[in-house]
Write an enzyme that holds these catalytic residues in place. Structure first.
Site, PDB file in Angstrom:
ATOM      1  N   ASP A 146      40.344  49.044  36.247  1.00 51.58           N
ATOM      2  CA  ASP A 146      40.765  47.825  35.561  1.00 51.58           C
ATOM      3  C   ASP A 146      41.417  48.184  34.230  1.00 51.58           C
ATOM      4  O   ASP A 146      41.082  49.202  33.614  1.00 51.58           O
ATOM      5  CB  ASP A 146      39.566  46.916  35.303  1.00 51.58           C
ATOM      6  CG  ASP A 146      39.113  46.170  36.550  1.00 51.58           C
ATOM      7  OD1 ASP A 146      39.942  45.991  37.458  1.00 51.58           O
ATOM      8  OD2 ASP A 146      37.937  45.771  36.605  1.00 51.58           O
ATOM      9  N   MET A 147      42.326  47.329  33.776  1.00 53.13           N
ATOM     10  CA  MET A 147      42.970  47.540  32.483  1.00 53.13           C
ATOM     11  C   MET A 147      42.355  46.594  31.465  1.00 53.13           C
ATOM     12  O   MET A 147      42.088  45.423  31.768  1.00 53.13           O
ATOM     13  CB  MET A 147      44.475  47.301  32.591  1.00 53.13           C
ATOM     14  CG  MET A 147      45.254  47.770  31.369  1.00 53.13           C
ATOM     15  SD  MET A 147      45.141  49.555  31.061  1.00 53.13           S
ATOM     16  CE  MET A 147      46.167  50.192  32.399  1.00 53.13           C
ATOM     17  N   ARG A 197      47.683  46.922  40.872  1.00 57.64           N
ATOM     18  CA  ARG A 197      47.390  45.485  40.837  1.00 57.64           C
ATOM     19  C   ARG A 197      48.153  44.919  39.646  1.00 57.64           C
ATOM     20  O   ARG A 197      47.989  45.386  38.514  1.00 57.64           O
ATOM     21  CB  ARG A 197      45.903  45.212  40.658  1.00 57.64           C
ATOM     22  CG  ARG A 197      45.579  43.712  40.477  1.00 57.64           C
ATOM     23  CD  ARG A 197      44.207  43.476  39.874  1.00 57.64           C
ATOM     24  NE  ARG A 197      43.153  43.930  40.762  1.00 57.64           N
ATOM     25  CZ  ARG A 197      41.984  44.415  40.354  1.00 57.64           C
ATOM     26  NH1 ARG A 197      41.754  44.564  39.056  1.00 57.64           N
ATOM     27  NH2 ARG A 197      41.071  44.780  41.218  1.00 57.64           N
ATOM     28  N   LYS A 200      48.754  39.036  34.852  1.00 55.25           N
ATOM     29  CA  LYS A 200      49.497  38.647  33.657  1.00 55.25           C
ATOM     30  C   LYS A 200      48.883  39.221  32.386  1.00 55.25           C
ATOM     31  O   LYS A 200      49.596  39.585  31.455  1.00 55.25           O
ATOM     32  CB  LYS A 200      49.577  37.116  33.560  1.00 55.25           C
ATOM     33  CG  LYS A 200      50.480  36.497  34.623  1.00 55.25           C
ATOM     34  CD  LYS A 200      50.686  35.018  34.344  1.00 55.25           C
ATOM     35  CE  LYS A 200      51.522  34.371  35.435  1.00 55.25           C
ATOM     36  NZ  LYS A 200      51.755  32.937  35.178  1.00 55.25           N
ATOM     37  N   GLY A 201      47.556  39.304  32.326  1.00 54.23           N
ATOM     38  CA  GLY A 201      46.885  39.800  31.126  1.00 54.23           C
ATOM     39  C   GLY A 201      46.242  38.664  30.362  1.00 54.23           C
ATOM     40  O   GLY A 201      46.785  37.553  30.315  1.00 54.23           O
ATOM     41  N   ARG A 301      33.306  36.277  27.241  1.00 52.17           N
ATOM     42  CA  ARG A 301      34.416  37.120  26.811  1.00 52.17           C
ATOM     43  C   ARG A 301      35.711  36.756  27.515  1.00 52.17           C
ATOM     44  O   ARG A 301      36.785  36.812  26.936  1.00 52.17           O
ATOM     45  CB  ARG A 301      34.071  38.596  27.042  1.00 52.17           C
ATOM     46  CG  ARG A 301      33.045  39.133  26.067  1.00 52.17           C
ATOM     47  CD  ARG A 301      32.586  40.517  26.463  1.00 52.17           C
ATOM     48  NE  ARG A 301      31.497  40.956  25.609  1.00 52.17           N
ATOM     49  CZ  ARG A 301      30.715  41.987  25.894  1.00 52.17           C
ATOM     50  NH1 ARG A 301      30.910  42.672  27.008  1.00 52.17           N
ATOM     51  NH2 ARG A 301      29.748  42.322  25.069  1.00 52.17           N
TER      52      ARG A 301
END
Length: 335
Positions: A146-147, A197, A200-201, A301
């Site tokens: 994951d980023m 993957r 959008k962020g 979060r």
């Protein structure tokens, strides 16, 4: 103000205890989080897989600061991978044919620093994550990194590339279309044959790093999506935004790209109606399923990273309810 308040709630022990013990809190969380244990995660994955969905299981946790906590997370992933490998669906199909895992490198130790140094302890990260990747390789299970925020983008991609160059190829990464650098990162991953993957962020980023307007984020999403579909390796198009879904389907038809060459990815509990419709229409759908005892800070979060997520979640629930038509078809800015 709302963002600051949600961050406060995510870190406040009294608020956490109150929320986790409040009537209905766990049942509300269970819509978006599969449960707290490996058993819960496996049960949710099996139920989805037996309906035809792909699944990516995620053990909740991030920004780990102690080696003990990071090792515990590693232990949980090893157990999870062993369970995926040993389980079968009702028709006898191995569960691992439909289920993979996602993890955050900060959960594995990327935020743990060498004593007396500003550098993170990469040797510890390699050792802790290494046993997870060894187990995944043994069972032929894919692992997605994951980023997180842009502060971790380069180090995450550097670490990923070092593993790939060393011959570890059952791994992939997440890229975010709101980052200005993403086109180049997508081209790098495609040149390797690595799976991406695209989302959008959802983190708050400065203007020099990320596009600030939804129109620019969307335009870059479509641009990178097209590059991944044309040149990438089985990309995951992660969105609940129907405009992005239609743009993907239209481009794939235009370029005669088969549905077997990519998949759509969506969050557990969000737009389940749309997930089932896409599956019915013949598309590959993978559901991102988080679980773990960190469900309260996870939800706080996610909303704090972008308070619009709070309204998106409420909207997603309403749209599936009998009253959904009364509230229109609003879209999230970041999913």
């Amino acid at each position: 103000m709302l963002r600051d308040f949600l961050i406060f709630l995510s870190e406040n022990d009294k608020a956490r205890r109150f929320s986790m013990n409040a009537p209905g809190a766990r049942s509300m969380a269970r819509r978006f989080v599969a449960g707290e244990t490996v058993d819960d995660g496996i049960a949710a994955a099996k139920a989805l897989a037996e309906q035809g969905f792909g699944v990516s299981l995620d053990v909740l946790g991030e920004s780990v600061k102690s080696r003990e906590e990071a090792r515990t997370a590693g232990d949980t992933y090893v157990t999870l991978l062993d369970r995926i490998a040993s389980e079968r669906m009702a028709d006898g199909t191995p569960l691992r044919e439909k289920v993979n895992v996602s993890l955050k490198l900060t959960q594995m130790g990327q935020d743990i620093h060498v004593d007396g140094s500003g550098d993170y302890d990469e040797a510890f990260l390699r050792e802790n994550l290494g046993r997870v990747l060894d187990t995944a390789s043994k069972h032929d299970i894919f692992v997605r990194f994951d980023m997180e925020s842009s502060a971790y983008t380069q180090r995450t991609l550097d670490f990923f590339r070092s593993l790939w160059d060393a011959g570890v190829h059952n791994i992939g990464v997440v890229l975010q279309s709101y980052l200005r650098r993403t086109e180049a990162d997508a081209d790098m991953a495609s040149s390797l044959g690595a799976r991406v993957r695209l989302c959008k962020g959802a983190y708050k980023e400065p203007e020099d790093v990320a596009f600030q307007e939804k129109t620019a984020v969307d335009a870059n999403y479509v641009h990178v999506m097209k590059r991944l579909l044309s040149d990438g390796t089985y990309p995951g198009i992660a969105t609940h935004d129907e405009a992005m879904l239609e743009a993907t389907k239209n481009y794939a038809r235009e370029k005669s790209i088969p549905v077997s060459a990519y998949e759509f990815q969506m969050l557990y509990g969000v737009r389940r109606d749309l997930q089932h419709q896409l599956l019915k229409d013949g598309y590959n759908i993978r559901v991102y399923v988080p679980f773990g005892d960190a469900w309260y800070p996870y939800l706080m979060r996610r909303m704090a990273e972008r308070p619009a997520n709070l309204f998106f979640i409420v909207n997603a629930v309403l749209r599936e309810s009998p009253l959904g038509g009364l509230f229109g078809k609003g879209r999230s800015n970041r999913t």
